[in-house]
Enzyme design. Structure first.
Site, short mmCIF file in Angstrom:
data_model
loop_
_atom_site.label_atom_id
_atom_site.label_comp_id
_atom_site.label_asym_id
_atom_site.label_seq_id
_atom_site.Cartn_x
_atom_site.Cartn_y
_atom_site.Cartn_z
N TYR A 1 -19.32 -5.13 -76.51
CA TYR A 1 -20.48 -5.81 -76.34
C TYR A 1 -21.25 -5.68 -75.11
CZ TYR A 1 -23.56 -9.82 -77.37
OH TYR A 1 -24.96 -10.45 -77.75
N ARG B 1 -24.20 -13.03 -78.69
CA ARG B 1 -23.15 -12.93 -79.79
C ARG B 1 -21.87 -12.59 -79.74
NH1 ARG B 1 -26.30 -14.24 -84.20
NH2 ARG B 1 -28.72 -13.47 -84.43
N TRP C 1 -32.84 -16.80 -82.23
CA TRP C 1 -32.78 -15.27 -81.73
C TRP C 1 -33.91 -14.73 -82.50
CZ3 TRP C 1 -30.27 -14.19 -77.81
CH2 TRP C 1 -29.01 -14.49 -77.36
#
Lengths: 206, 203
Positions: free
Chosen positions: A8, A14, A104
């Site tokens: 990530y 997230r 988001w």
């Protein structure tokens, strides 16, 4: 247990819920944080060209943050004690994600700083507050004593913590308005391994 | 044995997936279809845990959130995957399909949706369909989205892509694996019988 590598960005976003589950369970994993300038060259390695994805035993890749989180929760015993509790944990996480996803999709992308701040204020009072009330309702139905589901830690508690910690750092008054969420938040921090992880994790803008 | 009651609007929307799972597993369930304005908001909304639909009542316990419900019944009736890893792959496929569903719902339920829907079909739908094709190719075999037996991800794929086929008959032409999964679901006896008799609804 197989080997796990989380891929990530160097952000919470997230990916953090997955890191929190590993941390609370004291489970080993490789925390592969990808900087923005490295990402274009690595995009082709991601199954859907998106982050996060989890690599299992250097061979299988799973995209979709919630699918990853649920899998890691199950592997580490933090998903819920039976199918019904697992469904209750899923329902709470999905309810948390409704306002988070709205944020988001609609607020995060606003370029103008003033416009973004105004939109966020309105969001907190509207979708944010509604979402928080709904999560509290489900915790009332499914949980007890500072636990969202049943009477022991699940990833639903960590999801509450993840969102609440982002909010509480900027809006401490939030904890007065939502005592049930505040109780879960406090309970999560009482987990030593998790508290340790949070103390030592990199400082990131979000 | 447990009793199952699904409470949702008289439409496919976010409730149909759970219906398809229960049907394909030949599980008896009460299919409560709420109409508005007669039942909703009114007592039907007051009875729902979060004032939203669907919710599933199992032996008196109410579970909300369409995917939490669907996953629960899929797990109970062996449509979720044989171990944690297969279940994670199935979840990932479901989430990728739901990304398309959610993106579509953002435009489809607006007041004057026709132009927005046309734009969505022309511009956004394919990005999502490409990802779905990619992930079912990665995890599945010909005719199955994950592994080589029916999963709830196959049923979700069938349900959501049906909406788009109705809007553009050619929209799946570039996606052979998606089409193969649809054929698997369509040729399932119990699903066929269910589709023949289910009410025609606007969503």
């Amino acid at each position: 247990m197989p080997s796990h590598k989380l891929n990530y960005f160097n952000l919470r976003g997230r990916g953090e819920i997955i890191r929190l589950i590993f941390a609370a369970a004291g489970a080993e994993f490789t925390d592969n944080r990808i900087e923005f300038d490295q990402w274009p060259a690595l995009k082709a390695d991601a199954p859907l060209g998106q982050l996060p994805y989890l690599t299992i035993d250097d061979s299988t890749h799973i995209p979709q943050s919630m699918a990853i989180a649920r899998y890691v929760a199950r592997e580490t015993g933090l998903a819920g004690k039976n199918n019904l509790q697992q469904a209750q944990a899923d329902a709470i996480v999905d309810t948390i994600m409704e306002p988070v996803n709205y944020y988001w999709s609609n607020i995060f992308k606003i370029q103008d700083a003033n416009e973004k701040a105004e939109a966020f204020k309105a969001f907190l009072v509207d979708q944010g507050a509604k979402g928080a009330k709904n999560v509290e309702k489900l915790i009332g139905l499914y949980g007890s004593n500072g636990y969202s589901v049943g009477d022991s830690l699940t990833w639903a508690d960590l999801a509450v913590y993840d969102v609440a910690s982002a909010l509480l750092s900027k809006h401490p008054e939030f904890s007065d308005k939502f005592p049930v969420l505040a109780a879960v938040y406090k309970n999560v921090l009482a987990n030593e391994k998790l508290a340790n992880y949070v103390k030592n994790r990199p400082e990131t803008p979000f | 044995m447990s009793t199952y009651t699904l409470t949702y609007f008289n439409g496919r929307g976010r409730g149909e997936l759970t219906r398809l799972i229960l049907v394909s597993a030949a599980v008896q369930f009460e299919d409560v279809r709420v109409t508005w304005p007669d039942d909703w908001p009114g007592t039907a909304q007051a009875d729902s845990p979060l004032g939203q639909l669907p919710y599933l009542t199992i032996d008196g316990i109410k579970i909300t959130q369409s995917l939490a419900i669907a996953r629960l019944v899929a797990k109970r009736f062996n449509l979720a995957g044989s171990d944690d890893l297969e279940q994670a792959k199935t979840d990932a496929v479901v989430d990728t399909i739901t990304d398309l569903q959610n993106a579509f719902y953002l435009v489809a339920f607006k007041d004057e949706p026709d132009a927005l829907i046309a734009k969505f079909i022309a511009e956004d739908a394919n990005t999502h369909l490409e990802r779905i094709e990619k992930i079912v190719t990665l995890y599945g075999t010909e005719g199955y989205s994950v592994g080589s037996s029916l999963k709830w991800s196959d049923l979700h794929l069938f349900d959501i892509t049906s909406t788009f086929l109705a809007l553009d008959v050619n929209i799946l032409d570039k996606y052979p694996r998606i089409q193969a999964v649809r054929r698997t679901v369509e040729s399932n006896d119990k699903i066929q019988a269910y589709l023949k008799d289910r009410p025609e609804t606007s969503f």
